[in-house]
Design a protein around this motif. Structure first.
Motif, PDB file in Angstrom:
ATOM      1  N   ALA A   1      -6.282   4.201   2.214  1.00 35.88           N
ATOM      2  CA  ALA A   1      -5.779   3.116   1.377  1.00 35.88           C
ATOM      3  C   ALA A   1      -5.462   1.865   2.200  1.00 35.88           C
ATOM      4  CB  ALA A   1      -4.531   3.569   0.614  1.00 35.88           C
ATOM      5  N   MET A   2      -4.872   2.039   3.377  1.00 37.20           N
ATOM      6  CA  MET A   2      -4.584   0.896   4.244  1.00 37.20           C
ATOM      7  C   MET A   2      -5.869   0.207   4.678  1.00 37.20           C
ATOM      8  SD  MET A   2      -1.315   0.191   4.795  1.00 37.20           S
ATOM      9  CE  MET A   2      -1.306  -0.683   6.369  1.00 37.20           C
TER      10      MET A   2
ATOM     11  N   VAL B   1       0.854  -1.186   0.000  1.00 32.71           N
ATOM     12  CA  VAL B   1       0.000   0.000   0.000  1.00 32.71           C
ATOM     13  C   VAL B   1       0.890   1.236   0.000  1.00 32.71           C
ATOM     14  CG1 VAL B   1      -1.829   1.258   1.191  1.00 32.71           C
ATOM     15  CG2 VAL B   1      -1.786  -1.253   1.261  1.00 32.71           C
TER      16      VAL B   1
ATOM     17  N   ALA C   1      -7.404  -1.683   1.783  1.00 30.43           N
ATOM     18  CA  ALA C   1      -6.679  -2.924   1.496  1.00 30.43           C
ATOM     19  C   ALA C   1      -7.028  -4.002   2.513  1.00 30.43           C
ATOM     20  CB  ALA C   1      -5.172  -2.662   1.498  1.00 30.43           C
TER      21      ALA C   1
END
Length: 359
Positions: free
Chosen positions: A147-148, A134, A151
């Motif tokens: 984003a983390m 990421v 994911a």
């Protein structure tokens, strides 16, 4: 009769044959500032004492109770919480590999910030896990929280790695974001504190908040890179399961004795770490004064620096006999070099060469 090439093609894993090997730069004859090693050796008196200790080790026996002595000594040194256990590895690399082995179930994934420590991806791929890198935020190299979390939601990873501080960016991630990532993770979270001797913070005081978090450290940055001792701490019930995949004699008697000796003289290594922290700040200040050069904040024994022309600076440093790490091939680190903090004399050579390269 089949040739060796035909046998390898038929019986070695196709994904293995497609992988690129981990390459270590040749360093003979250079001032070696490319691998985040502690540049200091032991004082002569301690070298002699250690030599006598190692000479008395029973090399004819498999490692035994002395390894348990090391486990207990590291537990005291690290401040192992009650209800937690400590597991030893042949460096952090082996521990990362063993964690991947433990979590190798069909469809399992590993999530980690990128750029990050290369062995997270390598161990995942070697053990058949899906690796998801990421990207960090482009401005400060911090965790990209949306984003983390996305994911984690999409891949439901068995393992999430968070280096604290990170390699190669050398910074500490935002603690608030780390906590949200930890809470969202469905599997295990590994906080990798490889550079803890140089850091202003540790996750240890938060470890007991989350029973699925493992704290990993190494004695490499303590000053024993050649001894290969890594360790990780987690809930006793969790470490008990991971211990099942650990080779029974993974810590040699010589490595064990050297590590015990170092812990008995930890004040010497603390003195060395203090010198390196001071040299790190001196190096950053010198870099800030160079035209077009941008050093990033560091809580490790390395400094990530963006150069006007990283290729030119890297080549000039080599010409001057100084070896650093070129990381500019990583998209997020265009024109960046990673500089290991060395002794005052080594840093003076590096600073002079860098100044010449941007003149």
């Amino acid at each position: 009769m089949a040739s060796l090439e035909q046998r390898m093609s038929a019986f070695l894993r196709p994904d293995l044959q497609a992988m690129l090997p981990y390459v270590v730069q040749p360093s003979a004859g250079y001032v070696k500032l490319d691998a985040m090693e502690n540049p200091y050796t032991l004082p002569l008196a301690l070298q002699r004492e250690l030599g006598e200790r190692l000479g008395a080790v029973a090399l004819n026996r498999y490692p035994g109770d002395r390894v348990e002595d090391l486990r207990r000594a590291l537990a005291r040194h690290a401040g192992l919480p009650e209800g937690y256990a400590l597991m030893l590895g042949n460096g952090s690399d082996e521990l990362i590999s063993l964690l991947a082995l433990c979590c190798n179930r069909p469809g399992a994934s590993v999530v980690a910030p990128s750029p990050g420590f290369v062995m997270y991806a390598v161990s995942a791929e070697l053990h058949g896990l899906n690796y998801v890198g990421v990207p960090l935020t482009p401005d400060r190299f911090d965790l990209d929280e949306p984003a983390m979390l996305a994911a984690i939601e999409t891949h439901r990873p068995a393992l999430v790695y968070i280096a604290y501080p990170n390699n190669p960016t050398a910074n500490l991630f935002d603690d608030t974001i780390i906590e949200r990532v930890v809470q969202a993770a469905p599997g295990l979270v590994v906080i990798d504190e490889a550079y803890q001797p140089f850091s202003s913070k540790t996750y240890l005081d938060r470890l007991t908040r989350h029973e699925h978090v493992i704290l990993m450290r190494t004695m490499s940055k303590f000053g024993l890179a050649g001894v290969r001792i890594g360790y990780m701490m987690g809930r006793s019930s969790l470490i008990e399961q991971i211990e099942k995949v650990r080779p029974p004699y993974n810590i040699s008697v010589l490595n064990c004795e050297a590590a015990l000796f170092a812990l008995e003289h930890e004040t010497e290594f603390a003195r060395q770490a203090a010198l390196l922290r001071a040299e790190r700040e001196r190096l950053i200040e010198a870099l800030r004064e160079m035209p077009g050069v941008l050093p990033f904040p560091s809580d490790a024994n390395m400094v990530l620096v963006r150069m006007p022309d990283a290729e030119r600076s890297f080549a000039h440093l080599k010409q001057r006999g100084v070896l650093v790490k070129k990381v500019s091939s990583i998209p997020a680190l265009a024109n960046c070099l990673r500089l290991t903090v060395g002794t005052a004399e080594e840093n003076d050579l590096m600073i002079a060469a860098l100044r010449e390269s941007v003149a």
